[in-house]
Scaffold this motif. Structure first.
Motif, PDB file in Angstrom:
ATOM      1  N   ASP A   1       1.047 -40.039  17.750  1.00  0.00           N
ATOM      2  CA  ASP A   1       0.916 -38.906  18.670  1.00  0.00           C
ATOM      3  C   ASP A   1       2.091 -37.934  18.622  1.00  0.00           C
ATOM      4  O   ASP A   1       2.112 -36.954  19.371  1.00  0.00           O
ATOM      5  CB  ASP A   1       0.758 -39.424  20.105  1.00  0.00           C
ATOM      6  CG  ASP A   1      -0.561 -40.138  20.301  1.00  0.00           C
ATOM      7  OD1 ASP A   1      -1.515 -39.809  19.575  1.00  0.00           O
ATOM      8  OD2 ASP A   1      -0.640 -41.030  21.171  1.00  0.00           O
TER       9      ASP A   1
ATOM     10  N   ARG B   1       0.754 -46.760  15.137  1.00  0.00           N
ATOM     11  CA  ARG B   1       0.339 -46.646  16.531  1.00  0.00           C
ATOM     12  C   ARG B   1       1.390 -45.934  17.375  1.00  0.00           C
ATOM     13  O   ARG B   1       1.088 -45.049  18.183  1.00  0.00           O
ATOM     14  CB  ARG B   1       0.073 -48.037  17.119  1.00  0.00           C
ATOM     15  CG  ARG B   1      -0.308 -48.009  18.597  1.00  0.00           C
ATOM     16  CD  ARG B   1      -0.271 -49.417  19.163  1.00  0.00           C
ATOM     17  NE  ARG B   1      -1.338 -50.223  18.629  1.00  0.00           N
ATOM     18  CZ  ARG B   1      -2.528 -50.377  19.203  1.00  0.00           C
ATOM     19  NH1 ARG B   1      -2.783 -49.743  20.339  1.00  0.00           N
ATOM     20  NH2 ARG B   1      -3.437 -51.158  18.671  1.00  0.00           N
TER      21      ARG B   1
ATOM     22  N   ARG C   1       0.369 -33.988  27.333  1.00  0.00           N
ATOM     23  CA  ARG C   1      -0.513 -35.031  26.795  1.00  0.00           C
ATOM     24  C   ARG C   1      -0.024 -36.408  27.205  1.00  0.00           C
ATOM     25  O   ARG C   1      -0.824 -37.289  27.557  1.00  0.00           O
ATOM     26  CB  ARG C   1      -0.590 -34.934  25.263  1.00  0.00           C
ATOM     27  CG  ARG C   1      -1.403 -33.756  24.752  1.00  0.00           C
ATOM     28  CD  ARG C   1      -1.771 -33.949  23.288  1.00  0.00           C
ATOM     29  NE  ARG C   1      -0.594 -34.103  22.453  1.00  0.00           N
ATOM     30  CZ  ARG C   1       0.065 -33.099  21.885  1.00  0.00           C
ATOM     31  NH1 ARG C   1      -0.341 -31.846  22.084  1.00  0.00           N
ATOM     32  NH2 ARG C   1       1.121 -33.323  21.120  1.00  0.00           N
ATOM     33  N   ASP C   2       1.290 -36.607  27.164  1.00  0.00           N
ATOM     34  CA  ASP C   2       1.855 -37.900  27.565  1.00  0.00           C
ATOM     35  C   ASP C   2       1.561 -38.184  29.035  1.00  0.00           C
ATOM     36  O   ASP C   2       1.280 -39.330  29.413  1.00  0.00           O
ATOM     37  CB  ASP C   2       3.365 -37.926  27.316  1.00  0.00           C
ATOM     38  CG  ASP C   2       3.715 -37.983  25.837  1.00  0.00           C
ATOM     39  OD1 ASP C   2       2.809 -38.243  25.026  1.00  0.00           O
ATOM     40  OD2 ASP C   2       4.896 -37.751  25.505  1.00  0.00           O
TER      41      ASP C   2
ATOM     42  N   LYS D   1       3.108 -31.738  24.177  1.00  0.00           N
ATOM     43  CA  LYS D   1       3.211 -33.203  24.066  1.00  0.00           C
ATOM     44  C   LYS D   1       3.529 -33.823  25.422  1.00  0.00           C
ATOM     45  O   LYS D   1       2.995 -34.882  25.778  1.00  0.00           O
ATOM     46  CB  LYS D   1       4.280 -33.609  23.047  1.00  0.00           C
ATOM     47  CG  LYS D   1       4.401 -35.126  22.893  1.00  0.00           C
ATOM     48  CD  LYS D   1       5.443 -35.523  21.882  1.00  0.00           C
ATOM     49  CE  LYS D   1       5.462 -37.037  21.697  1.00  0.00           C
ATOM     50  NZ  LYS D   1       5.837 -37.779  22.915  1.00  0.00           N
TER      51      LYS D   1
ATOM     52  N   LEU E   1      -1.022 -37.083  30.771  1.00  0.00           N
ATOM     53  CA  LEU E   1      -2.438 -37.431  30.878  1.00  0.00           C
ATOM     54  C   LEU E   1      -2.694 -38.845  30.375  1.00  0.00           C
ATOM     55  O   LEU E   1      -3.475 -39.600  30.972  1.00  0.00           O
ATOM     56  CB  LEU E   1      -3.289 -36.434  30.090  1.00  0.00           C
ATOM     57  CG  LEU E   1      -3.380 -35.022  30.673  1.00  0.00           C
ATOM     58  CD1 LEU E   1      -4.094 -34.086  29.701  1.00  0.00           C
ATOM     59  CD2 LEU E   1      -4.092 -35.039  32.023  1.00  0.00           C
ATOM     60  N   ALA E   2      -2.042 -39.212  29.268  1.00  0.00           N
ATOM     61  CA  ALA E   2      -2.207 -40.561  28.730  1.00  0.00           C
ATOM     62  C   ALA E   2      -1.692 -41.605  29.710  1.00  0.00           C
ATOM     63  O   ALA E   2      -2.301 -42.668  29.880  1.00  0.00           O
ATOM     64  CB  ALA E   2      -1.481 -40.684  27.389  1.00  0.00           C
ATOM     65  N   GLN E   3      -0.572 -41.298  30.373  1.00  0.00           N
ATOM     66  CA  GLN E   3      -0.022 -42.230  31.354  1.00  0.00           C
ATOM     67  C   GLN E   3      -0.953 -42.382  32.550  1.00  0.00           C
ATOM     68  O   GLN E   3      -1.142 -43.480  33.077  1.00  0.00           O
ATOM     69  CB  GLN E   3       1.355 -41.739  31.821  1.00  0.00           C
ATOM     70  CG  GLN E   3       2.093 -42.715  32.738  1.00  0.00           C
ATOM     71  CD  GLN E   3       2.371 -44.043  32.071  1.00  0.00           C
ATOM     72  OE1 GLN E   3       2.679 -44.106  30.883  1.00  0.00           O
ATOM     73  NE2 GLN E   3       2.231 -45.125  32.822  1.00  0.00           N
TER      74      GLN E   3
ATOM     75  N   GLN F   1      -4.840 -53.693  26.560  1.00  0.00           N
ATOM     76  CA  GLN F   1      -4.271 -53.113  25.342  1.00  0.00           C
ATOM     77  C   GLN F   1      -2.925 -53.746  25.013  1.00  0.00           C
ATOM     78  O   GLN F   1      -2.644 -54.082  23.848  1.00  0.00           O
ATOM     79  CB  GLN F   1      -4.113 -51.603  25.507  1.00  0.00           C
ATOM     80  CG  GLN F   1      -5.412 -50.827  25.585  1.00  0.00           C
ATOM     81  CD  GLN F   1      -5.183 -49.364  25.926  1.00  0.00           C
ATOM     82  OE1 GLN F   1      -4.124 -48.971  26.411  1.00  0.00           O
ATOM     83  NE2 GLN F   1      -6.195 -48.533  25.692  1.00  0.00           N
TER      84      GLN F   1
ATOM     85  N   HIS G   1      -4.734 -50.825  30.465  1.00  0.00           N
ATOM     86  CA  HIS G   1      -3.423 -50.917  29.817  1.00  0.00           C
ATOM     87  C   HIS G   1      -3.008 -52.366  29.619  1.00  0.00           C
ATOM     88  O   HIS G   1      -2.405 -52.728  28.597  1.00  0.00           O
ATOM     89  CB  HIS G   1      -2.379 -50.182  30.653  1.00  0.00           C
ATOM     90  CG  HIS G   1      -1.092 -49.949  29.939  1.00  0.00           C
ATOM     91  ND1 HIS G   1       0.102 -49.738  30.585  1.00  0.00           N
ATOM     92  CD2 HIS G   1      -0.804 -49.897  28.604  1.00  0.00           C
ATOM     93  CE1 HIS G   1       1.056 -49.567  29.702  1.00  0.00           C
ATOM     94  NE2 HIS G   1       0.533 -49.662  28.489  1.00  0.00           N
TER      95      HIS G   1
ATOM     96  N   ALA H   1      -4.101 -42.207  32.475  1.00  0.00           N
ATOM     97  CA  ALA H   1      -5.267 -42.980  32.054  1.00  0.00           C
ATOM     98  C   ALA H   1      -5.023 -44.475  32.085  1.00  0.00           C
ATOM     99  O   ALA H   1      -5.980 -45.260  32.130  1.00  0.00           O
ATOM    100  CB  ALA H   1      -5.695 -42.548  30.653  1.00  0.00           C
ATOM    101  N   VAL H   2      -3.771 -44.913  32.041  1.00  0.00           N
ATOM    102  CA  VAL H   2      -3.469 -46.349  32.027  1.00  0.00           C
ATOM    103  C   VAL H   2      -2.725 -46.780  33.285  1.00  0.00           C
ATOM    104  O   VAL H   2      -2.128 -47.847  33.321  1.00  0.00           O
ATOM    105  CB  VAL H   2      -2.655 -46.727  30.769  1.00  0.00           C
ATOM    106  CG1 VAL H   2      -3.473 -46.492  29.511  1.00  0.00           C
ATOM    107  CG2 VAL H   2      -1.338 -45.952  30.698  1.00  0.00           C
TER     108      VAL H   2
END
Length: 312
Positions: A78, A74, A128-129, A125, A131-133, A151, A148, A135-136
């Motif tokens: 990424d 996990r 992407r990080d 990267k 965007l991922a941040q 999860q 988040h 999202a949560v």
């Protein structure tokens, strides 16, 4: 390992190749290395690099297998992997891409090409990080959102169950928040939420801790490794931090300033326990706190056999 610069993990069983790649990258990145597949997996777990330059042909487990194992973890899945190989053929490239690699660099290494490929993928990267941040993250308060939170709680209960360690959850509710919104308007209410969220982050400060907005005027703090006594210290600090904000609340039935009610639930993690148990018990304690007059802290230690409670 310093993280103010991106970290590149170079994996190659030939020291001369490591030296060439390191010399090409060390001015712009933190560089670490491994000389076998087994060592690469161990280093990746401890360092969490931003990119891996991975040799295909190595003694022991080869680069393909290393890449497969990285993509199953996990925390590592990424991380972009660029294969470095002398196998300049289409079949090798297809196989590498099929196990999760993002690019290929052929040997002998050309420093200019290597730097360009690495820079491109490190930047991708980073985006992407971000965007991922997003999202949560709760857009209003800047702390973690409910997704988040759920999860994290699922992950922590599963992880701590293997060692039987403590986990505590604190539920926080802003007292009489509806009357605050009705009196001062939603923009002032939004500012209040953001200020309380900032107060939570000052009280919940360990790297493993999490403060999240659960919804509306409710927040949740997840405290891995904290027993009830330690969690109560955090809960009391939350009250102190919120009180120190001195946000006027003249229509509150509790205090002339904004206050919070808290419910704390603590337990030792066991394999048959679920994240929902901590939430249910913390919610029950929050209900008791509000029923007792608000601006209170109620707490419990529960066991795996106990079910959650409804609050209505």
């Amino acid at each position: 390992m310093m993280k103010n610069r991106s970290v590149i993990l170079i994996v190659d069983d030939e020291i001369s190749n490591i030296e060439i790649m390191s010399a090409a990258l060390e001015d712009d990145y933190e560089v670490c290395f491994a000389t076998s597949g087994e060592e690469a997996l161990a280093v990746a777990q401890s360092v969490l690099p931003d990119l891996v330059l991975l040799d295909v042909l190595m003694p022991g487990i080869d680069g393909y297998e290393v890449c497969r194992r990285l993509k199953k973890e996990r925390l590592l899945a990424d991380i972009p992997v660029i294969f470095t190989t002398g196998l300049n053929d289409q079949e090798a490239e297809v196989r590498g891409l099929s196990v999760g690699a993002i690019d290929y660099v052929t040997k002998p290494i050309q420093p200019v090409i290597l730097r360009a490929r690495v820079a491109n993928h490190v930047e991708l990267k980073r985006l992407r990080d971000q965007l991922a941040q997003m999202a949560v993250t709760d857009a209003l308060t800047g702390i973690s959102n409910r997704r988040h939170l759920e999860q994290t709680l699922e992950r922590e209960t599963a992880k701590l169950a293997s060692t039987g360690e403590w986990l505590s959850v604190i539920m926080v509710d802003i007292d009489c928040f509806k009357s605050f919104n009705d009196t001062f308007g939603h923009p002032a209410g939004d500012r209040c939420l953001a200020m309380v969220a900032a107060a939570l982050t000052r009280a919940v400060h360990l790297a493993s801790d999490l403060a999240a907005r659960y919804g509306g005027e409710e927040f949740v703090c997840v405290l891995p490794g904290r027993d009830l006594e330690a969690a109560l210290e955090v809960a009391r600090d939350i009250q102190v931090q919120v009180n120190s904000l001195n946000i006027p609340h003249p229509v509150s039935t509790v205090s002339p300033n904004v206050t919070v009610s808290l419910g704390v639930a603590s337990a030792c993690c066991l394999p048959d326990m679920t994240a929902s148990q901590w939430m249910a018990h913390a919610d029950r304690q929050l209900y008791l706190s509000k029923r007792a007059g608000r601006n209170e802290i109620f707490s419990t230690v529960f066991t795996a056999q106990e079910d959650g409670f409804a609050t209505d």
